[in-house]
Design an enzyme around this catalytic site. Sequence first.
Site, PDB file in Angstrom:
ATOM      1  N   LYS A 116       0.825  -1.206   0.000  1.00 45.58           N
ATOM      2  CA  LYS A 116       0.000   0.000   0.000  1.00 45.58           C
ATOM      3  C   LYS A 116       0.861   1.259   0.000  1.00 45.58           C
ATOM      4  O   LYS A 116       0.485   2.278  -0.576  1.00 45.58           O
ATOM      5  CB  LYS A 116      -0.943  -0.016   1.202  1.00 45.58           C
ATOM      6  N   GLU A 185      -1.602   6.725   8.028  1.00 50.49           N
ATOM      7  CA  GLU A 185      -2.251   7.680   7.138  1.00 50.49           C
ATOM      8  C   GLU A 185      -3.348   8.398   7.909  1.00 50.49           C
ATOM      9  O   GLU A 185      -3.819   7.906   8.950  1.00 50.49           O
ATOM     10  CB  GLU A 185      -2.841   6.981   5.908  1.00 50.49           C
ATOM     11  N   ARG A 276      -6.141  -8.486  -7.069  1.00 52.88           N
ATOM     12  CA  ARG A 276      -6.765  -9.804  -6.943  1.00 52.88           C
ATOM     13  C   ARG A 276      -8.273  -9.634  -7.040  1.00 52.88           C
ATOM     14  O   ARG A 276      -8.793  -8.516  -7.075  1.00 52.88           O
ATOM     15  CB  ARG A 276      -6.414 -10.425  -5.588  1.00 52.88           C
TER      16      ARG A 276
END
Length: 615
Positions: A116, A185, A276
């Site tokens: 990420k 974050e 995915r």
Amino acid sequence: MISSVLVANRGEIACRVFRTCRELGIRTVAVHSDADANALHARVADTAVRLPGAAPAETYLRGDLIVKAALASGADAVHPGYGFLSENPGFARAVLDAGLVWIGPPPQAIEAMASKTGAKRLMGLAPLDPAAVTGADLPVLVKAAAGGGGRGMRIVRRLDELPAALEGAGAEAASAFGDGEVFVEPYLEHGRHVEVQILADTHGTVWPLGTRDCSLQRRHQKVVEEAPAPGLTTALATELRTLAVRAARAVSYVGAGTVEFLVADGRAHFLEMNTRLQVEHPVTEAVFGLDLVAEQIRIAEGHALESEPPRARGHAVEARLYAEDPARDWAPQTGTLHRLAVPEGVRLDTGYTDGDTIGVHYDPMLAKVVAHAPTRAEAVRRLAGALESAAVHGPVTNRDLLVRSLRHPEFTSGRMDTGFYDRHLDALTEPVRDPHAPLAAALADAHGRSRFGGWRNVPSQPQVKRYRMDGEEHEVRYRHTREGLAADGVRVVHAGPGLVVLEVDGVRRRFEVARYGDQVHVNTSRLTALPRFPDPVDQLAPGSLVAPMPGTVVRIAEGLTEGATVQAGQGLIWLEAMKMQHQISAPAAGTLSTLNAKPGQQVEPGMVLAVVQPT
């Protein structure tokens, strides 16, 4: 042409892929740990290969063993499913190096997006430096760099909570994904989680298959998903699709993937790209009339997509049914799933069938239930009704939460956000007890008993039975009469072993009853039949902290020994079960008089881990 597919996964997703393979005439190969030797996915595949390993969950992380299993079984392709190795570029390369077809994106695309932190940098963003977080940055979200499903995530609202959150999230991520990297974050309190399903071929065509809303999340784990995302402006929906295509083209993506955003104040904030298939893919399939697994296989065979995707029709909603107990802080539940059945007209994706055992080693999701209808309101109503009337017999589940969530006015009006459960969870999980369920259980149990064994000449001596329901004990009294079974305040219209009909204030009510040992299911109520005389051995000392589930003790609070003073709510013991860590806290301030738990110890439900003597 692909002739045989090995699915490098287990449970529901393996069964889902096998279903499409059978429809396409493709042979199927399952892999399984020792704990999964009799699991449904291993039983329904044409061939099953055992993965040796000490820890059951770790066996599915052994890419070398899976490649060896594919070659030994004669498979010519590998589908990764989701979770485990599905976003591991090294595994994708190992599959390709072995001369097998990889039903997924190129390793370099996985490498670019699987982390990420890397994905954010690719999109021109950068995560916060944990060492540089200040009070002005709060609240923040600590998040695993690999994987998903809510594992390795912690909300931090105070700076002094950050070190423990980083440690806990890292340990959970390492256990679940084999990668303990985490990042920080900003945490947006009232955003919506919106994502775009993409499908890309090897010829340069990328389909953005509409939007999905996954805002209903508990502990960062998605609970309800739908397509399309309601309430988006045309401009915002277009922007999301454009950004998703841009992300796919940036890494020359191939196959099925998902680009996730947080939408707040009419703006889209990029979160990550999952390289995915996702758990919630069925809602997109329903709306677009596609089989995404079949499309994955065709793309892997080199076929080209049409220039434009099919047209979206209607609305679809999916709910995830978990074996978890709201009364025990949503602890995962294990045991026998005696029955799982939903009404016709909805889709059920599951890795279990009646009589299967829900173990401790894996995710507690039992099934996904999906409804599709011309409008959102119809789809939501259909799904809520199907869940309410479904037979779910076995461990405690989140079924009631799902039904109430789908009927909550904030959800039905499409005004939900990721803070939905922060605001409403207590009200949505407050027990709503059916006062007649214990009586129905008792009458069903009494049916068929000898009239001479149950009937008494003295009507003042009723039969007495006791049940526990939602943590409360209920005593039931009924009588055997010459006319049959009778109880005060109701008229017994019918009493059979599986069906009881009662007339209450002139209204007839039906009660479907099923009993498995001392466990009784009456419609949607779950009861435990209690012995007439409680066993004194079962009484626990006050302040006992018991294991809520089978698991492994992974940590004891630093410096914690018998005789230590503890504070109310202080974390004492951490268990790991179903790839999640669960904290056991002191119920009150006091002295730790007993400490039985030790790191690495395997524990069973009800085992006394410690005792706190209140001050």
